[in-house]
Design an enzyme around this catalytic site. Sequence first.
Site, short mmCIF file in Angstrom:
data_model
loop_
_atom_site.label_atom_id
_atom_site.label_comp_id
_atom_site.label_asym_id
_atom_site.label_seq_id
_atom_site.Cartn_x
_atom_site.Cartn_y
_atom_site.Cartn_z
N LYS A 23 0.88 -1.34 -0.03
CA LYS A 23 -0.03 0.00 0.03
C LYS A 23 0.90 1.15 0.06
O LYS A 23 2.06 1.12 0.51
CB LYS A 23 -0.99 0.02 1.06
CG LYS A 23 -0.13 -0.07 2.54
CD LYS A 23 -1.10 -0.43 3.81
CE LYS A 23 -0.25 -0.41 5.11
NZ LYS A 23 -1.17 -1.08 6.17
N TYR B 215 15.39 30.05 9.62
CA TYR B 215 13.98 30.60 10.14
C TYR B 215 14.05 30.74 11.60
O TYR B 215 14.01 29.64 12.20
CB TYR B 215 13.17 29.88 9.60
CG TYR B 215 12.74 30.19 8.06
CD1 TYR B 215 12.37 31.29 7.50
CD2 TYR B 215 12.57 28.88 7.16
CE1 TYR B 215 12.11 31.57 6.16
CE2 TYR B 215 12.50 29.20 5.73
CZ TYR B 215 12.33 30.55 5.29
OH TYR B 215 11.80 30.47 3.79
#
Length: 378
Positions: free
Chosen positions: A41, A262
């Site tokens: 999956k 940042y």
Amino acid sequence: MSDSDSAMAGGCLTISLGALRANYRLIAARVAPARAAAVVKADGYGLGALHVAPVLAAEGCRDFFVAHLAEAIALKTALPTNARLYVLNGLQPGSETACIAAGAIPVLNSLDQARRWQAAARGSGNPRDAVVQVDSGMSRLGMTPAEAGTLAGDADFRAAVPVVLLMSHLACADTPDHPANEAQRRNFAAAAALFPGVPLSLANSGGSFLPTDFHLALVRPGVSLYGAAPNDAAPNPMRPVVALDARVIQVRTIPAGAGVGYGMTFTADRETRIATIAAGYADGLPRALGNRGAAYYNGVRLPIAGRVSMDSITLDVTALPPGTLKLGDRVELIGPHQSLDQLAADAGTISYEILTSLGHRYHRVYRDSEPPAASGAA
Ligand SMILES: *Cc1c(COP(=O)(O)O)cnc(C)c1O
């Protein structure tokens, strides 16, 4: 792909199909005479279902589990005609005809799904195989043992829907001594008594490393095929399938007191060399690695300095002699010095999430050979 494709990409994801094969063989040998399926999956846990599933089929795997019907449809033609494709999320309303057309085997998770599949089988004029999933204690997917019992004794249902597998799923298989494992095994055994002769499946990767009475007819490993540890109780027996590195795109020296990234969450406490690499959270490297994780170069640990950006990460490379790192050099994020499981742990997550988040900007290389074994200590 050509060298220039590789040079243009910010990072390189190397997937060892040889290691994947070895991992399938290890689990298959461990659980024999039980059979080993493969869970593919989420695009083969991010590694490319169309690449990994045929390799597993060549090793003799004939049972493939996906989550969605669309995943089964996409994979079908890549598999041998005698392979079985099971849809774990169940039979969604309106998808019955497509499921029949695809030859996919739904995992029936409720009485409603069972009745719709029964009607679709009747309407098609043929019996249609299905898996019945019983919830043995995880409270996620599957019907109650009582609901399964209703189906077990329903001759019309059984005639229209041959139950080719009765399955359940373990909540705590990665913790071998967790008492829930044995409780779920017993609950499942009680439900299985209602379906004499029907093959049984309970174990995922972790369950495949539990005692033999968890293996039953079919095990359903996913993540350990792709190299992750099946449990937290022993050193990882699996071969690493994934290696990831990213390119250096700038190196600079900053003075003591300068901030990085940042929010300037990293401040240099001395003159510091910072290398910026071309992979970030858009490439599946979690922001949680900011000021926590590391990359490696020639075995030297290079701590992540400051926050992870969308497309880049800043590393403190002061431990390397000046001039060591040059533009275009590649630093290791997953490899011999830092396992997939370690990177996941540093990010406060699990290998499943790292694998299935790997971005689409990497240059992907599928190799038949195996990378060197990860050092568990790293
Ligand atoms: C995803 C999944 C698996 C595979 O689990 P791993 O822990 O990756 O081995 C097996 N069974 C079910 C029902 C699943 O949803």
